[in-house]
Design an enzyme around this catalytic site. Structure first.
Site, PDB file in Angstrom:
ATOM      1  N   ASP A  69      -6.497  -6.095   7.048  1.00 30.42           N
ATOM      2  CA  ASP A  69      -7.882  -5.866   7.450  1.00 30.42           C
ATOM      3  C   ASP A  69      -8.791  -5.842   6.219  1.00 30.42           C
ATOM      4  OD1 ASP A  69      -7.132  -3.485   6.297  1.00 30.42           O
ATOM      5  OD2 ASP A  69      -7.204  -2.317   8.149  1.00 30.42           O
ATOM      6  N   GLU A 111     -10.213  -3.387   4.700  1.00 30.93           N
ATOM      7  CA  GLU A 111      -9.834  -2.353   3.737  1.00 30.93           C
ATOM      8  C   GLU A 111      -8.690  -2.842   2.865  1.00 30.93           C
ATOM      9  OE1 GLU A 111     -11.413   1.258   2.554  1.00 30.93           O
ATOM     10  OE2 GLU A 111     -11.927   0.200   4.399  1.00 30.93           O
ATOM     11  N   GLU A 136       0.800  -1.225   0.000  1.00 31.49           N
ATOM     12  CA  GLU A 136       0.000   0.000   0.000  1.00 31.49           C
ATOM     13  C   GLU A 136       0.830   1.271   0.000  1.00 31.49           C
ATOM     14  OE1 GLU A 136      -3.238   0.256   2.780  1.00 31.49           O
ATOM     15  OE2 GLU A 136      -3.570  -1.898   2.707  1.00 31.49           O
ATOM     16  N   HIS A 192      -5.504 -12.002  14.450  1.00 31.59           N
ATOM     17  CA  HIS A 192      -4.643 -10.835  14.481  1.00 31.59           C
ATOM     18  C   HIS A 192      -3.970 -10.752  15.840  1.00 31.59           C
ATOM     19  CE1 HIS A 192      -7.283  -8.722  11.227  1.00 31.59           C
ATOM     20  NE2 HIS A 192      -6.723  -9.829  10.806  1.00 31.59           N
ATOM     21  N   ARG A 201      -3.991  -1.404  13.400  1.00 30.56           N
ATOM     22  CA  ARG A 201      -5.461  -1.421  13.361  1.00 30.56           C
ATOM     23  C   ARG A 201      -5.934  -2.825  13.731  1.00 30.56           C
ATOM     24  NH1 ARG A 201      -4.415   1.938   8.772  1.00 30.56           N
ATOM     25  NH2 ARG A 201      -5.053   4.081   9.212  1.00 30.56           N
TER      26      ARG A 201
END
Length: 766
Positions: A84, A86, A9, A330, A287
């Protein structure tokens, strides 16, 4: 060209991962989402299963073109976006936009950027999880539907340029509901009685609190009179050994809360710094709603604790997550290398890292053993008892390293007590009866709002920062500011050496620091939405929607079904609201001005809240000062507003006038506006004082309110602004320049375009 293309990303990750994978791999960044819904159109095909119409933003077209060339030539494309929902959606968008053949795709995830984690991820690729993608799309589409359908309703019913959001509007309701709870609260005075006693060979006096509060000065005085020649002794001693356990390692929300308490960092700034730490390979993914730790982390922490504190301080423990929708696969937020208590980096990065490190290591340490003792002191003159509370740490355990912060200060200071027994005499040094006031519930600050949202099951770790940013910075429905409270003059009493003394002191009531305060327009929008869209604004309903997103992510519910069951009744409510010809206005009669008998009315207009008095040519108006709400405006407050403007006199042939505006009182001299120094009373300032202020500001030039290196907050001729690297930046409406912190200023610079310099353009008359 390498056979292996890895797409992450962010560019920061790309460089680090490239170093770990070495030759044979090319690592490139997608710079976040490569496509999204267009900004100005709803772009949802409601009739055909709520299909979204995505576009590639202009700023991403060059990135997509480069990735397309590289992916066409690569034998294998590794999609390594975040772990995640997203991130899963980004991986899917990349595969679709770039047209990558399914057999070439390898989806890999990792929750720390270290060489072992990256190499392990490459050894265990998987397919894109379309359930996670669908959950992200469902959220995105539902939020788009709510925003695009509700906002035009607000434009028609209240005023243009307003907006609403599915989660943000519910967060706004929390803030407004709390404000009304505070306004309805009636603070009452009471007298709290405390005594200082020495017992046995104890030289330092021990503080004790009376087991009763008094409701009036007379009651408190009568009690002290009874105590004038009283004697005291210990009538009870209860000691109990207890255990204090360490807090779990950080989740996103607990990190945001603790960073605000201990470091004073805003929620969004915490996430920005945490993102940097993650991309540098220093912490795990930031996150997460899981408190789970890997066995490697637990074992490494055990070794570190034993080596540095001793085996008695070690207690390996696996925490279990209780929050709704948490994903145990996670990890919690922890350092990637627990053996490193410190890092290189900026002051903010080091402080946040050390906070994360201490919390993670302390979570694996032994509980503290504490001896709590309660002592009762009885008197021969009164039936009441004085209570002494104390504690003693028998074994410090995790407290040797870390203690969790709290939002509320403890009522009593901890004091260590000597060995005490029943029957021992106690000698009173002094008794104080101080007037206090019952406190309303506190307003939300950023961390307490995050905690409340999490407790209600509203939003997810990735959304908390954007919720607050949207409410405060983008919409102006809420401001983050200090609440000054009110000052009460009270009488306090003290009994010492057999004599009662009285003193008059000023007690500050209701003062709060950095709280989220609703503005009139925010309350107006909230009230309209609650009245007309009860489901959307209901806390339970919003939490239930989050559960449905979780069910989609687990593969137990089709996303179209969730959207349909929400949209159909919602759309009918929108149509009903639009068909209603009524117009929602914020207007309130405050009362009659006793000086002239004219009615004062408060309204909300294009430029904010204001009050009017009278009609026609004699009509007067005044803006409400910052922090005043129409809903809680008193007649005295309103009458005072009409005492401004005040013309004090002249200087160099120009009137010196005191006025008030949205940012408070100010002075106007000719065509120039000057800020009044803090604490200046605009209703009593004299011409002589005003001329002194004018002279001081003229000689000083632009006032620097705050400065960090080359970044300055300046009080300019036309209001406060930020100056950095030769560029000027506007402050968002409602921002108090005197309460800004460095991280907030840097965030504003990052997210705000500099002001342009140039001549004003005038349209020619035809």
């Amino acid at each position: 060209m390498s056979e292996n293309l890895v797409i992450v990303e962010s560019p920061a990750k790309a460089g680090k991962i490239q170093g770990y994978l070495g030759d044979g791999y090319v690592v490139k960044s997608s710079y976040g989402h490569v496509r999204d819904l267009p900004e100005r159109n709803i772009s949802i095909d409601i009739e055909h299963g709520f299909k979204p119409h995505y576009v590639i933003p202009d700023k991403q077209k060059k990135v997509v073109a480069e990735l397309k060339k590289l992916s066409d030539k690569a034998t294998t494309v590794w999609l390594a976006s975040d772990e995640d929902r997203e991130g899963e959606a980004i991986a899917w968008h990349l595969s679709d936009v770039l047209g990558i053949a399914p057999e070439k795709i390898r989806r890999i995830v990792f929750h720390e950027i270290t060489k072992p984690a990256i190499l392990a991820a490459v050894q265990h690729p998987r397919n894109i999880d379309m359930n996670l993608v669908d959950a992200q799309q469902a959220r995105r589409v539902m939020d788009r539907l709510v925003g695009f359908e509700l906002s035009p309703v607000l434009w028609k019913k209240i005023q243009p340029k307003l907006s609403a959001g599915r989660v943000q509007s519910v967060a706004l309701r929390l803030i407004v509901d709390r404000e009304r709870e505070i306004e309805a609260f009636r603070s009452e005075a009471f007298y709290k009685v405390e005594g200082l006693f020495t017992i046995g060979e104890q030289t330092a006096p021990l503080k004790a609190v009376l087991d009763e509060r008094f409701h009036s000065l007379e009651q408190a005085r009568a009690f002290l009179q009874q105590c004038t020649d009283a004697s005291y002794k210990i009538s009870g001693v209860v000691s109990k050994e207890g255990m204090r356990y360490p807090a779990a390692p950080f989740t996103t929300s607990t990190l945001q809360q603790e960073a605000a308490r201990k470091l004073g960092m805003s929620v969004s700034r915490t996430m920005q710094v945490a993102q940097k730490l993650y991309e540098e390979g220093l912490i795990t993914y930031m996150r997460t709603d899981s408190v789970n730790l890997s066995s490697l982390a637990i074992n490494t922490a055990k070794q570190f604790i034993c080596d540095n504190f001793g085996p008695d301080y070690s207690r390996p423990f696996q925490y279990r997550t209780s929050s709704k929708g948490a994903q145990e696969a996670h990890e919690a937020i922890r350092p990637t290398f627990i053996q490193n208590p410190d890092i290189k980096g900026t002051a903010e990065e080091r402080k946040l890292y050390q906070l994360i490190w201490k919390r993670a290591v302390a979570s694996q340490m032994s509980p503290a053993k504490v001896l709590g003792t309660t002592v009762d002191l009885s008197s021969d003159k009164v039936p009441n008892k004085f209570i002494i509370n104390g504690s003693q740490v028998l074994f410090d355990g995790f407290l040797k390293l870390y203690m969790e912060g709290t939002d509320d200060a403890a009522d009593e200071d901890t004091q260590v007590l000597p060995q005490l027994v029943v029957g021992q005499p106690a000698f009173c040094q002094e008794i104080k009866a101080n007037c206090k006031f019952t406190q309303a519930p506190p307003r939300y600050n950023q961390p307490s709002l995050v905690k409340k949202l999490e407790d209600l099951g509203i939003g997810r770790p990735s959304t908390y920062a954007s919720i607050i940013s949207t409410l405060v910075k983008e919409r102006g429905y809420v401001v983050e500011a200090d609440k000054e409270g009110r000052v009460e003059t009270v009488t306090n009493l003290s009994l010492k050496d057999g004599r009662i003394r009285e003193s008059s002191v000023k007690e500050k009531v209701g003062a709060e620091k950095k709280r989220l305060l609703p503005q009139d327009i925010g309350m107006m929008v909230n009230d309209y939405l609650v009245e007309n869209f009860a489901d959307v604004m209901d806390y339970g309903f919003t939490a239930d929607v989050e559960k449905e997103f979780d069910e989609i992510a687990d593969g137990n519910k089709p996303w179209g079904e969730v959207l349909s069951s929400f949209y159909d009744p919602f759309h009918r409510q929108v149509q009903t609201a639009l068909a209603n010809t009524g117009y929602s206005r914020l207007e309130r009669e405050i009362g009659v001005d006793p000086s002239d008998g004219r009615m004062i009315v408060a309204r909300y207009g294009q430029f904010g809240p204001y009050v009017t008095k009278g009609e026609g040519d004699t009509k007067m108006s005044a803006s409400l000062p910052k922090g005043k709400l129409i809903e809680s405006l008193t007649l005295d407050d309103a009458v005072k507003l009409f005492r401004l403007p005040r013309t004090l006199g002249q200087t160099d042939g120009q009137d010196v006038v005191i006025l008030t505006g949205p940012y408070g009182p100010y002075m106007k001299v000719g065509g120039k506006n000057l800020r009044l120094p803090k604490g200046t009373d605009p209703y009593t300032i004299t011409l002589e004082q005003a001329l002194s202020i004018i002279g001081a500001q003229a000689s000083a030039g632009p006032k620097i309110i705050a400065q960090w290196g080359g970044v300055q907050v300046i009080e300019g001729t036309y209001g406060p602004y930020i100056k950095a690297d030769g560029q000027n930046y506007k402050l968002p409406k409602g921002t108090d320049p005197y309460s800004l912190k460095e991280e907030e200023v840097l965030e504003l610079i990052k997210n705000t375009a500099p002001t342009t310099k140039g001549r004003r353009q005038f349209r020619k008359k035809s």
